[in-house]
Write an enzyme that holds these catalytic residues in place. Structure first.
Site, PDB file in Angstrom:
ATOM      1  N   TYR A 106      25.952 -34.719  19.008  1.00 41.01           N
ATOM      2  CA  TYR A 106      24.511 -34.539  19.190  1.00 41.01           C
ATOM      3  C   TYR A 106      23.859 -35.806  19.736  1.00 41.01           C
ATOM      4  O   TYR A 106      24.185 -36.910  19.295  1.00 41.01           O
ATOM      5  CB  TYR A 106      23.860 -34.192  17.848  1.00 41.01           C
ATOM      6  CG  TYR A 106      22.384 -33.934  17.973  1.00 41.01           C
ATOM      7  CD1 TYR A 106      21.925 -32.737  18.492  1.00 41.01           C
ATOM      8  CD2 TYR A 106      21.452 -34.911  17.637  1.00 41.01           C
ATOM      9  CE1 TYR A 106      20.572 -32.493  18.640  1.00 41.01           C
ATOM     10  CE2 TYR A 106      20.089 -34.675  17.774  1.00 41.01           C
ATOM     11  CZ  TYR A 106      19.657 -33.466  18.277  1.00 41.01           C
ATOM     12  OH  TYR A 106      18.311 -33.235  18.429  1.00 41.01           O
ATOM     13  N   TRP A 108      20.545 -37.401  22.717  1.00 42.79           N
ATOM     14  CA  TRP A 108      19.726 -37.231  23.916  1.00 42.79           C
ATOM     15  C   TRP A 108      20.324 -37.861  25.166  1.00 42.79           C
ATOM     16  O   TRP A 108      19.963 -37.489  26.269  1.00 42.79           O
ATOM     17  CB  TRP A 108      18.348 -37.833  23.681  1.00 42.79           C
ATOM     18  CG  TRP A 108      17.368 -36.863  23.095  1.00 42.79           C
ATOM     19  CD1 TRP A 108      17.532 -36.129  21.957  1.00 42.79           C
ATOM     20  CD2 TRP A 108      16.077 -36.532  23.620  1.00 42.79           C
ATOM     21  NE1 TRP A 108      16.409 -35.361  21.736  1.00 42.79           N
ATOM     22  CE2 TRP A 108      15.495 -35.595  22.738  1.00 42.79           C
ATOM     23  CE3 TRP A 108      15.337 -36.947  24.721  1.00 42.79           C
ATOM     24  CZ2 TRP A 108      14.221 -35.057  22.939  1.00 42.79           C
ATOM     25  CZ3 TRP A 108      14.069 -36.413  24.919  1.00 42.79           C
ATOM     26  CH2 TRP A 108      13.529 -35.475  24.041  1.00 42.79           C
TER      27      TRP A 108
HETATM   28  N1  LIG Z   1       7.533 -41.862  21.854  1.00 45.05           N
HETATM   29  C1  LIG Z   1       8.428 -40.949  21.417  1.00 45.05           C
HETATM   30  N2  LIG Z   1       8.171 -39.638  21.587  1.00 45.05           N
HETATM   31  C2  LIG Z   1       9.047 -38.715  21.134  1.00 45.05           C
HETATM   32  C3  LIG Z   1      10.258 -39.082  20.515  1.00 45.05           C
HETATM   33  C4  LIG Z   1      10.504 -40.481  20.335  1.00 45.05           C
HETATM   34  O1  LIG Z   1      11.546 -40.885  19.777  1.00 45.05           O
HETATM   35  N3  LIG Z   1       9.566 -41.369  20.797  1.00 45.05           N
HETATM   36  N4  LIG Z   1      11.151 -38.120  20.087  1.00 45.05           N
HETATM   37  C5  LIG Z   1      11.036 -36.788  20.659  1.00 45.05           C
HETATM   38  C6  LIG Z   1      11.757 -35.804  19.859  1.00 45.05           C
HETATM   39  S1  LIG Z   1      13.461 -35.758  19.948  1.00 45.05           S
HETATM   40  C7  LIG Z   1      11.154 -34.888  19.095  1.00 45.05           C
HETATM   41  S2  LIG Z   1      12.086 -33.738  18.247  1.00 45.05           S
HETATM   42  C8  LIG Z   1       9.692 -34.844  18.982  1.00 45.05           C
HETATM   43  C9  LIG Z   1       9.295 -34.710  17.519  1.00 45.05           C
HETATM   44  O2  LIG Z   1       7.996 -34.308  17.388  1.00 45.05           O
HETATM   45  P1  LIG Z   1       7.372 -34.247  15.938  1.00 45.05           P
HETATM   46  O3  LIG Z   1       8.391 -33.807  14.982  1.00 45.05           O
HETATM   47  O4  LIG Z   1       6.116 -33.478  15.994  1.00 45.05           O
HETATM   48  O5  LIG Z   1       7.044 -35.801  15.772  1.00 45.05           O
HETATM   49  P2  LIG Z   1       6.984 -36.819  14.546  1.00 45.05           P
HETATM   50  O6  LIG Z   1       6.476 -38.096  15.133  1.00 45.05           O
HETATM   51  O7  LIG Z   1       8.282 -36.866  13.842  1.00 45.05           O
HETATM   52  O8  LIG Z   1       5.905 -36.198  13.577  1.00 45.05           O
HETATM   53  C10 LIG Z   1       4.574 -35.951  13.993  1.00 45.05           C
HETATM   54  C11 LIG Z   1       3.629 -36.231  12.880  1.00 45.05           C
HETATM   55  O9  LIG Z   1       3.753 -35.256  11.848  1.00 45.05           O
HETATM   56  C12 LIG Z   1       3.113 -35.810  10.707  1.00 45.05           C
HETATM   57  N5  LIG Z   1       3.676 -35.257   9.488  1.00 45.05           N
HETATM   58  C13 LIG Z   1       4.813 -35.611   8.865  1.00 45.05           C
HETATM   59  N6  LIG Z   1       4.984 -34.902   7.728  1.00 45.05           N
HETATM   60  C14 LIG Z   1       3.921 -34.094   7.629  1.00 45.05           C
HETATM   61  C15 LIG Z   1       3.514 -33.108   6.672  1.00 45.05           C
HETATM   62  O10 LIG Z   1       4.177 -32.818   5.683  1.00 45.05           O
HETATM   63  N7  LIG Z   1       2.341 -32.481   6.925  1.00 45.05           N
HETATM   64  C16 LIG Z   1       1.571 -32.741   7.993  1.00 45.05           C
HETATM   65  N8  LIG Z   1       0.443 -32.059   8.152  1.00 45.05           N
HETATM   66  N9  LIG Z   1       1.930 -33.663   8.899  1.00 45.05           N
HETATM   67  C17 LIG Z   1       3.090 -34.311   8.732  1.00 45.05           C
HETATM   68  C18 LIG Z   1       3.362 -37.294  10.756  1.00 45.05           C
HETATM   69  O11 LIG Z   1       2.162 -38.001  10.497  1.00 45.05           O
HETATM   70  C19 LIG Z   1       3.906 -37.523  12.144  1.00 45.05           C
HETATM   71  O12 LIG Z   1       3.317 -38.618  12.813  1.00 45.05           O
HETATM   72  O13 LIG Z   1       9.099 -36.024  19.500  1.00 45.05           O
HETATM   73  C20 LIG Z   1       9.593 -36.348  20.803  1.00 45.05           C
HETATM   74  N10 LIG Z   1       8.747 -37.405  21.323  1.00 45.05           N
HETATM   75  N1  LIG Z   2      14.489 -39.915   9.436  1.00 43.58           N
HETATM   76  C1  LIG Z   2      14.437 -39.245  10.577  1.00 43.58           C
HETATM   77  N2  LIG Z   2      15.538 -39.178  11.341  1.00 43.58           N
HETATM   78  C2  LIG Z   2      15.502 -38.501  12.511  1.00 43.58           C
HETATM   79  C3  LIG Z   2      14.317 -37.872  12.957  1.00 43.58           C
HETATM   80  C4  LIG Z   2      13.171 -37.939  12.120  1.00 43.58           C
HETATM   81  O1  LIG Z   2      12.102 -37.379  12.434  1.00 43.58           O
HETATM   82  N3  LIG Z   2      13.259 -38.654  10.956  1.00 43.58           N
HETATM   83  N4  LIG Z   2      14.302 -37.217  14.155  1.00 43.58           N
HETATM   84  C5  LIG Z   2      15.552 -36.651  14.584  1.00 43.58           C
HETATM   85  C6  LIG Z   2      15.480 -36.132  15.934  1.00 43.58           C
HETATM   86  S1  LIG Z   2      14.254 -34.988  16.214  1.00 43.58           S
HETATM   87  C7  LIG Z   2      16.369 -36.461  16.901  1.00 43.58           C
HETATM   88  S2  LIG Z   2      16.317 -35.604  18.379  1.00 43.58           S
HETATM   89  C8  LIG Z   2      17.416 -37.469  16.679  1.00 43.58           C
HETATM   90  C9  LIG Z   2      17.690 -38.328  17.902  1.00 43.58           C
HETATM   91  O2  LIG Z   2      18.940 -38.884  17.790  1.00 43.58           O
HETATM   92  P1  LIG Z   2      19.790 -39.299  19.078  1.00 43.58           P
HETATM   93  O3  LIG Z   2      19.564 -38.368  20.206  1.00 43.58           O
HETATM   94  O4  LIG Z   2      21.199 -39.520  18.642  1.00 43.58           O
HETATM   95  O5  LIG Z   2      19.132 -40.697  19.414  1.00 43.58           O
HETATM   96  P2  LIG Z   2      19.182 -41.602  20.718  1.00 43.58           P
HETATM   97  O6  LIG Z   2      18.763 -42.944  20.278  1.00 43.58           O
HETATM   98  O7  LIG Z   2      18.401 -40.957  21.808  1.00 43.58           O
HETATM   99  O8  LIG Z   2      20.722 -41.642  21.058  1.00 43.58           O
HETATM  100  C10 LIG Z   2      21.207 -41.496  22.355  1.00 43.58           C
HETATM  101  C11 LIG Z   2      22.347 -42.468  22.575  1.00 43.58           C
HETATM  102  O9  LIG Z   2      22.921 -42.173  23.847  1.00 43.58           O
HETATM  103  C12 LIG Z   2      23.157 -43.388  24.534  1.00 43.58           C
HETATM  104  N5  LIG Z   2      23.202 -43.082  25.973  1.00 43.58           N
HETATM  105  C13 LIG Z   2      22.188 -43.065  26.861  1.00 43.58           C
HETATM  106  N6  LIG Z   2      22.654 -42.685  28.073  1.00 43.58           N
HETATM  107  C14 LIG Z   2      23.973 -42.471  27.948  1.00 43.58           C
HETATM  108  C15 LIG Z   2      24.989 -42.054  28.847  1.00 43.58           C
HETATM  109  O10 LIG Z   2      24.771 -41.791  30.010  1.00 43.58           O
HETATM  110  N7  LIG Z   2      26.250 -41.923  28.335  1.00 43.58           N
HETATM  111  C16 LIG Z   2      26.548 -42.190  27.032  1.00 43.58           C
HETATM  112  N8  LIG Z   2      27.801 -42.046  26.637  1.00 43.58           N
HETATM  113  N9  LIG Z   2      25.593 -42.602  26.168  1.00 43.58           N
HETATM  114  C17 LIG Z   2      24.333 -42.720  26.623  1.00 43.58           C
HETATM  115  C18 LIG Z   2      22.036 -44.297  24.122  1.00 43.58           C
HETATM  116  O11 LIG Z   2      22.356 -45.654  24.352  1.00 43.58           O
HETATM  117  C19 LIG Z   2      21.900 -43.928  22.632  1.00 43.58           C
HETATM  118  O12 LIG Z   2      22.731 -44.714  21.844  1.00 43.58           O
HETATM  119  O13 LIG Z   2      17.043 -38.301  15.576  1.00 43.58           O
HETATM  120  C20 LIG Z   2      16.776 -37.545  14.407  1.00 43.58           C
HETATM  121  N10 LIG Z   2      16.619 -38.437  13.275  1.00 43.58           N
HETATM  122 MO   LIG Z   3      14.326 -34.369  18.474  1.00 43.34          MO
END
Ligand SMILES: Nc1nc2c(c(=O)[nH]1)N[C@H]1C(S)=C(S)[C@@H](COP(=O)(O)OP(=O)(O)OC[C@H]3O[C@@H](n4cnc5c(=O)[nH]c(N)nc54)[C@H](O)[C@@H]3O)O[C@H]1N2
Ligand SMILES: Nc1nc2c(c(=O)[nH]1)N[C@H]1C(S)=C(S)[C@@H](COP(=O)(O)OP(=O)(O)OC[C@H]3O[C@@H](n4cnc5c(=O)[nH]c(N)nc54)[C@H](O)[C@@H]3O)O[C@H]1N2
Ligand SMILES: [Mo]
Length: 759
Positions: A106, A108
Site C-alpha cells: 500500500y 501513494w
Molecule cells: N496536505 C495534505 N493533503 C492531503 C494529504 C496529506 O498527507 N497532506 N493526504 C491525502 C489523503 S491520502 C487523504 S485520505 C485525505 C484525508 O482526508 P481527511 O481524512 O478528511 O483528512 P484529515 O486531515 O485526516 O482529517 C480532516 C479533519 O477531520 C477532523 N476530525 C478528526 N476527527 C474528527 C471527529 O471525530 N469528528 C469531526 N467532526 N471531525 C474530526 C480533524 O480536525 C481533521 O483536521 O487527505 C488528502 N490530502
Molecule cells: N495516524 C494516522 N495514520 C495514517 C492516516 C491518518 O489519518 N492517521 N492516514 C492514512 C492514509 S489516509 C494514508 S493514504 C496513508 C499514506 O501512507 P503512504 O502512502 O504509505 O505514505 P507516503 O508517505 O505517501 O509513502 C509513499 C512512499 O513511496 C515513496 N515513493 C515515491 N515515489 C516512488 C517511486 O516512484 N517508487 C518507489 N519505489 N517509491 C516511491 C516515497 O518516498 C514514500 O516513502 O497513511 C495513513 N496513516
Molecule cells: Mo489516504
C-alpha cells in the site's frame, strides 16, 4: 521551463541536468501550493538511497527472522543485489508458492501513470504467479465497505459527487462534519492542476450560502467560508447526528415522500431515535451530554437544515476511527431525511475537504498500465497487515466473510511507507520481524527501508519520462525527465524488468517494449478507444511536445444520484434493495455487535467522554500534514520549515498548555499506554479544548533502546492497531487518547534525517 506533475500540484522547472535550478507553480494554477518546494530541496538530500543495500545479517546468514531495523546495511552492486533478490524470489515461490508473498504494498508513491510503483510491482508479481493482495485503503477503509450496502459503490459516490460548481451556485447551507480542509483538498492521487478548494467556497459564500464546520479544529474550514464552528468531542459525531435526525423526526421535518420512495428501513431507525426499545430518546439533550454541544444549537441546526437547500458532507477522517461506520451512515441518513439527495446543491457528500478530485465532474478515463491476472485469491483488508504477519493461520471476519490469515514468507514493498502509515508502529516492528525476507524499493531511507533486508534505490518522478493526470483532474501532462537519476538510482520498472529476465518471465513483463515504447503504446491504445467513443485527442508526438492537454468532461453540472431521483425504477442504486438503505438487512444479517443493521451511537474505547480519559485526558487528532503529503519529502525545505527544534509540531489549546505549565516552542513528550513521541509545542486557540493535533508524516525515529518511543513525532507511535469494526476492518489512525508533559530527558538528535549505518 518544463512542466511536471506531483500529487500536490503541477510546477514548471528548469534544470542543469543534475538538479532543479528553479521551480515555480504551473502558470494555470490559481491556488498554487508551497508543497512543491519540497521536491528540489529533497532530491539530493543525504537520505536519498544512492545504491542497492542489503542488511548485514541477511547477507551473512541468509533469509531469516533476525531483528530488522537495527543492523547496519552493506552497499552492494546492482548485479549482486539483483542476483540475491531473484534467487530469493525463486526460492520462496518454489518452496512456498505465491500465497507466501505479500505484495499488497500500500502507498501513494509518485504521480505518473506508467511508473506507478504499485502497478509495476503487481504486474511483476503476477508474472511470477501472483501474490497476497490488499483490499481497500487507509483513506477510506470503512467507506469502501459500508457505502455499497447503503447507497452505492465508493467509486460511484466519489466520481459522481455533485460538482463544486453546482454547490457554489445552488447550496444554501453546507454542514461539514470534519470541515472542508483546504490543505487536504490541495491533493489528489496522481496530481492536481488547478487548485480550487477555496474558490467554490468563496463563491457560495458571496451568494449567501452559510457554512457550518463541525470539527475539533477551527481551521479545518477556510476563512472564505466564514463558517460557524461547532466542536463536538472527537468521535462523538454520531450522537450529534442522531439528535439532528431525532429533531427532524419529532418535529415532522423529515421528508416522508422521499423516505417512502427512495429509501428502505426508516421505521426501524425511527424506533431507535424514539427510544422504542432502549427507552432513550436520542434528542438534543441526550446528545449534549455526549458531545458537549448545547442542545439548543443542535435543535436549531436541524430546523435550519430542514429550511434550506442543504449539503451534508462528511470528511473521510470521521470514518478513520473506531465505529467510523456510524457517522458516515448517518450522513447519508440525514441527507435522505432532508429529501434533497439528487437535487443540485443539496444531498450527501463525502470528502469535499479530503481530496481535490471530489466534486470535479467525471472526465473520460485515462491510460493505465495493465497489471495482469493474480493467481492468488487470498487478500487482507489493508490495515490488517500487522495482524496478518503476527497471526498466520488465524481466522477472522470481514464484511460477511470468514477469512484466514496467510503465512507470509516474503514482504515486497514498492511505493509506500508502512512505518509511516500503519498504527502502533512498535507492534508493526514486531510483525516485520516475522517473514524470511523484506524487500523495499524507495528513493529515500524511510523507516520502512530501514526495516528491510534488501533495499533498492528508486528514482524520483523528476528523474524519468512519464505522463500524468490526477484522479478527477482534467489536465493530462507529459512528464519528461527533468534531471538524471540521483546516484545509481533506477526506475522501479527497470528493476522489475531485470528481475523478470533473471526469473524467466522477462518477455511477459516487458512485452519487449522500452519505456519510451510503453508510453507511446499506452497512449495510442487509449487514444484509439477514446476516438471510438467520439473523443478526438492529439497523437502521441503532439501530446509529448505539448505542455498539457485538456480531457473532455461529458457532464459538467453533475449531481450525485440525480438519475436515481428522476427515475428510481429505471436507474436504481446498486444496493441490495436498489434504494438508500437506512436499515440494511445484509449488515444486520452478519450479526456484528460493532456494526448493527442501522446506524447507532456506540461509545468508542478511546474518547474524552469515556473512562480511559481519566489516565490519558487529551484526544490526539492525527490528521493529514499541511506541509507535505504523508511522509513524502519530509526532509524537504517546506516540511522542515514547520518543525520545532527539529520535531513535528503538536497544537494544543492555551488552557490545556497552561494546565500543564507548558510554553510555545517547547519540546514535549506525548504518551499513552502504547508508546510515546517527542513534538514541538504550538499553542493555538484554533484547537478545541481537550484536543492535541499532531499530524502524520514525521519519519519514525525509534529510540534504539525502545521502539515504542519516536524521537521525531510520528503519531503512529501512539495510535491503536484496532479495526473500525468487524464489518470493515478499516484503519482507525485518526484518534487516540494521550497525555502530554514537558520532556525532561536529554533531547536526542533525530537520526532518521541521516542515512543508516553501513558496513
Ligand atoms: N496536505 C495534505 N493533503 C492531503 C494529504 C496529506 O498527507 N497532506 N493526504 C491525502 C489523503 S491520502 C487523504 S485520505 C485525505 C484525508 O482526508 P481527511 O481524512 O478528511 O483528512 P484529515 O486531515 O485526516 O482529517 C480532516 C479533519 O477531520 C477532523 N476530525 C478528526 N476527527 C474528527 C471527529 O471525530 N469528528 C469531526 N467532526 N471531525 C474530526 C480533524 O480536525 C481533521 O483536521 O487527505 C488528502 N490530502
Ligand atoms: N495516524 C494516522 N495514520 C495514517 C492516516 C491518518 O489519518 N492517521 N492516514 C492514512 C492514509 S489516509 C494514508 S493514504 C496513508 C499514506 O501512507 P503512504 O502512502 O504509505 O505514505 P507516503 O508517505 O505517501 O509513502 C509513499 C512512499 O513511496 C515513496 N515513493 C515515491 N515515489 C516512488 C517511486 O516512484 N517508487 C518507489 N519505489 N517509491 C516511491 C516515497 O518516498 C514514500 O516513502 O497513511 C495513513 N496513516
Ligand atoms: Mo489516504
Amino acid at each position: 521551463m518544463t512542466t511536471h506533475l506531483t500529487h500536490w500540484g503541477a510546477f514548471e522547472a528548469s534544470s542543469d541536468g543534475e538538479r532543479l535550478t528553479s521551480v515555480r507553480p504551473w502558470s494555470g494554477d490559481p491556488e498554487p501550493m508551497p508543497l512543491i518546494e519540497n521536491v528540489a530541496s529533497a532530491q539530493h538530500h543525504v537520505t536519498r538511497i544512492d545504491q542497492p543495500h542489503v542488511r548485514r545479517g541477511w547477507l551473512e546468514n541468509g533469509p531469516g527472522a533476525t531483528p530488522r531495523g537495527a543492523e547496519p546495511f552493506v552497499p552492494v552492486s546492482w548485479e549482486r543485489a539483483l542476483a540475491l533478490l531473484s534467487g530469493e524470489l525463486g526460492r520462496v515461490y518454489q518452496q512456498y508458492g505465491a500465497e507466501a508473498v505479500y505484495g499488497g504494498s500500500y502507498g501513494w508513491a509518485s504521480a505518473g501513470r506508467f511508473h506507478h510503483a504499485q502497478s509495476q510491482l503487481h504486474r511483476f508479481l503476477n508474472c511470477l504467479g501472483g501474490y497476497v493482495r490488499h483490499v481497500n485503503s487507509y483513506s477510506l477503509g470503512v467507506s469502501a465497505v459500508l457505502l455499497p450496502h447503503v447507497i452505492g459503490e465508493l467509486d460511484w459516490v466519489m466520481r459522481h459527487a455533485t460538482a463544486k460548481t453546482v454547490l457554489a451556485a445552488r447550496s444554501e447551507l453546507v454542514v461539514a462534519f470534519g470541515g472542508l480542509s483546504p490543505k487536504n483538498a490541495a491533493v489528489s492521487p496522481g496530481g492536481v492542476s488547478r487548485h480550487n478548494a477555496r474558490t467554490w467556497i468563496a463563491q457560495a459564500r458571496a451568494r449567501g450560502c452559510r457554512f457550518v464546520s463541525i470539527s475539533p479544529l477551527r481551521d479545518d474550514t477556510p476563512s472564505e467560508g466564514a463558517a460557524e464552528w461547532i466542536a463536538p468531542l472527537p468521535g462523538s459525531d454520531a450522537a450529534m447526528m442522531l439528535a439532528l435526525a431525532q429533531v427532524l423526526d419529532a418535529e415532522g421535518l423529515a421528508d416522508k415522500d422521499f423516505l417512502r420512495e427512495y429509501t428502505v428501513g426508516y421505521d426501524r431507525f425511527a424506533e431507535y431515535l424514539r427510544g422504542a426499545r432502549d427507552g432513550v430518546t436520542k434528542d438534543p439533550e441526550w446528545a449534549a451530554t455526549i458531545t458537549g454541544v448545547p442542545a439548543d444549537r443542535i435543535r436549531m441546526l436541524a430546523r435550519e437544515m430542514a429550511a434550506a437547500r442543504t449539503l451534508v458532507t462528511v470528511s473521510w477522517a470521521l470514518q478513520r476511527a473506531q465505529y467510523g461506520e456510524q457517522p458516515l451512515w448517518l450522513g447519508v441518513v440525514l441527507a435522505a431525511m432532508l429529501g434533497e439527495i439528487g437535487l443540485p446543491g443539496g444531498g450527501f457528500g463525502h470528502g469535499y475537504g479530503s481530496t481535490a478530485g471530489l466534486g470535479e465532474p467525471a472526465r473520460i478515463p485515462v491510460p493505465r498500465l495493465p497489471q495482469g491476472g493474480n493467481g492468488v485469491e487470498t487478500f487482507i483488508p489493508v490495515a490488517r497487515i500487522a495482524d496478518m504477519l503476527l497471526n498466520p493461520g488465524v481466522p477472522y471476519r470481514y464484511n460477511g466473510h470468514d477469512l484466514v490469515y496467510p503465512d507470509i514468507r516474503l514482504v515486497y514493498w514498492c511505493g509506500g511507507n508502512p512505518f509511516h502509515h500503519h498504527q502502533d508502529l512498535a507492534r508493526l516492528r514486531t510483525a516485520f520481524a516475522c517473514p524470511d525476507t523484506v524487500v523495499v524499493h524507495d528513493a529515500f531511507w524511510t523507516a520502512t527501508a530501514r526495516h528491510a533486508d534488501i533495499v533498492l534505490p528508486s528514482t524520483m518522478s523528476i528523474e524519468r519520462d512519464d505522463f500524468g493526470v490526477g484522479e478527477g483532474d482534467r489536465m493530462f501532462f507529459p512528464m519528461p525527465a527533468l534531471t538524471r537519476p540521483h546516484g545509481a538510482a533506477r526506475d522501479d520498472h527497470w528493476m522489475f524488468a531485470e528481475l523478470a529476465e533473471r526469473l524467466g518471465v522477462g518477455k511477459e513483463f516487458t512485452e519487449g517494449r522500452t519505456v519510451d515504447e510503453w508510453l507511446r503504446h499506452l497512449y495510442e491504445d487509449w487514444r484509439l478507444i477514446q476516438s471510438a467513443a467520439g473523443h478526438d485527442l492529439p497523437g502521441f508526438d503532439q501530446f509529448w511536445a505539448s505542455e498539457s492537454i485538456e480531457l473532455p468532461v461529458p457532464e459538467a453540472d453533475q449531481v450525485l444520484a440525480a438519475q436515481f431521483r428522476d427515475d428510481p425504477d429505471r436507474c436504481p442504486l446498486t444496493t441490495p434493495s436498489g434504494k438508500i438503505e437506512i436499515f440494511s438487512e445484509t449488515i444486520d444479517g452478519f450479526g456484528y455487535p460493532d456494526c448493527p443493521g442501522h446506524p447507532v451511537w456506540l461509545e468508542p474505547e478511546e474518547w474524552l467522554g469515556g473512562p480511559a480519559a481519566a489516565r490519558f485526558p487529551l484526544q490526539l487528532v492525527a490528521n493529514q500534514p499541511r506541509t507535505k503529503l504523508h511522509s513524502q519529502l519530509d526532509v524537504g525545505a517546506h516540511s522542515l520549515s514547520a518543525k520545532i527544534g527539529g520535531r513535528e509540531p503538536v497544537r494544543l489549546h492555551p488552557s490545556d498548555a497552561a494546565a500543564r505549565g507548558l510554553g510555545g516552542g517547547e519540546i514535549v513528550r506525548i504518551f499513552n499506554g502504547r508508546g510515546s513521541c517527542l513534538a514541538g509545542l504550538i499553542i493555538d486557540d484554533a484547537v478545541r479544548v481537550g484536543v492535541a493535533q499532531l499530524s502524520t508524516g514525521a519519519w519514525y525515529d525509534p529510540d534504539p533502546a525502545d521502539p515504542t518511543f519516536c524521537r521525531h513525532g510520528n503519531p503512529n507511535a501512539l495510535t491503536a492497531d484496532r479495526p473500525a469494526s468487524t464489518l470493515s476492518q478499516g484503519c482507525t489512525g485518526q484518534l487516540a487518547l494521550v497525555q502530554i508533559e514537558r520532556y525532561s530527558g536529554v533531547i536526542a538528535d533525530v537520526t532518521v534525517r541521516c542515512p543508516p549505518a553501513t558496513s
